[in-house]
Design a protein around this motif. Sequence first.
Motif, PDB file in Angstrom:
ATOM      1  N   UNK A  48       0.828  -1.207   0.000  1.00 50.90           N
ATOM      2  CA  UNK A  48       0.000   0.000   0.000  1.00 50.90           C
ATOM      3  C   UNK A  48       0.863   1.259   0.000  1.00 50.90           C
ATOM      4  N   UNK A  49       1.913   1.224   0.782  1.00 48.07           N
ATOM      5  CA  UNK A  49       2.794   2.393   0.878  1.00 48.07           C
ATOM      6  C   UNK A  49       3.532   2.637  -0.437  1.00 48.07           C
ATOM      7  N   UNK A  50       4.044   1.577  -1.036  1.00 52.36           N
ATOM      8  CA  UNK A  50       4.762   1.722  -2.303  1.00 52.36           C
ATOM      9  C   UNK A  50       3.820   2.217  -3.397  1.00 52.36           C
ATOM     10  N   UNK A  51       2.569   1.779  -3.353  1.00 54.07           N
ATOM     11  CA  UNK A  51       1.575   2.259  -4.324  1.00 54.07           C
ATOM     12  C   UNK A  51       1.410   3.778  -4.204  1.00 54.07           C
ATOM     13  N   UNK A  73      14.436   6.549  -7.199  1.00 54.69           N
ATOM     14  CA  UNK A  73      15.423   6.225  -6.164  1.00 54.69           C
ATOM     15  C   UNK A  73      14.866   6.530  -4.773  1.00 54.69           C
ATOM     16  N   UNK A  74      14.179   7.656  -4.637  1.00 57.64           N
ATOM     17  CA  UNK A  74      13.581   8.015  -3.352  1.00 57.64           C
ATOM     18  C   UNK A  74      12.497   7.019  -2.957  1.00 57.64           C
ATOM     19  N   UNK A  75      11.747   6.533  -3.947  1.00 54.87           N
ATOM     20  CA  UNK A  75      10.737   5.505  -3.685  1.00 54.87           C
ATOM     21  C   UNK A  75      11.406   4.256  -3.124  1.00 54.87           C
ATOM     22  N   UNK A  76      12.498   3.865  -3.744  1.00 56.44           N
ATOM     23  CA  UNK A  76      13.205   2.662  -3.297  1.00 56.44           C
ATOM     24  C   UNK A  76      13.762   2.825  -1.880  1.00 56.44           C
ATOM     25  N   UNK A  77      14.351   3.983  -1.576  1.00 58.69           N
ATOM     26  CA  UNK A  77      14.907   4.216  -0.240  1.00 58.69           C
ATOM     27  C   UNK A  77      13.811   4.237   0.824  1.00 58.69           C
ATOM     28  N   UNK A  78      12.676   4.849   0.490  1.00 61.57           N
ATOM     29  CA  UNK A  78      11.553   4.891   1.431  1.00 61.57           C
ATOM     30  C   UNK A  78      10.981   3.495   1.649  1.00 61.57           C
ATOM     31  N   UNK A  79      10.880   2.718   0.573  1.00 60.65           N
ATOM     32  CA  UNK A  79      10.378   1.347   0.682  1.00 60.65           C
ATOM     33  C   UNK A  79      11.332   0.487   1.507  1.00 60.65           C
ATOM     34  N   UNK A  80      12.633   0.713   1.330  1.00 62.70           N
ATOM     35  CA  UNK A  80      13.640  -0.030   2.093  1.00 62.70           C
ATOM     36  C   UNK A  80      13.468   0.201   3.595  1.00 62.70           C
TER      37      UNK A  80
END
Length: 222
Positions: free
Chosen positions: A44-47, A61-68
Amino acid sequence: MRFLTETGVVTVSAQLRDRHTELRRIAEILLEPTDSWSAQLLSEYVYVLKARMEQGDTNLRSVRLAARAAANLLKSAQLKLGALPTQKTLESFWRRSPGQVAAVTGFIGHLNKRHGLELQVKPDARWLCQARRQKAERELVAMLSEIADDDFERRWIVKGLAYFHDVARASRRKLVFQSQEYRGVAGYSVTYEEKILWVPSASSYQYGDHSSRVISTLRRNP
């Protein structure tokens, strides 16, 4: 394909390659949760993050770091079905991973908004400083049980700089240091950003009443 690329017949866009790499990493992060509930919260968050990216408010890249960071928090929380992180859960995560505090704020804000929580999104500066120092101390202590290798001395100094002088992410390769005693205690004189900082050796940190008193003084006056 490799031959065509090298001979210039086909040009591979570096930007496109980076995009595929980031998408692959995000997909791998989404597969990390071991239970369906955590997987749902992360998905849900990544969406939401990807929707913001499409609006131009963030990048891949920011999406990936936040998802990590979100995946790390969920792994630490070990939530039961339907449960959500509590402030205590969050503080435990901050304490173990103070370097993730900034990266995980977006996920906490998302949980607050979507699930009606009132979690504090970031600790105060003094608490965070203490958490970072405690983590640095744990890492120093863990190194004492290692078998010394050729790189041990440099790794020890980097951890020592973090613990005694709040120097984060010093580069091992760029370290300039020499062995030097301080008040009779063996250690290293380290040149860092035009400053001379002292770090005790591993043996000094581990043994000796006198060295303990000197090192305690150093911690109080970094």
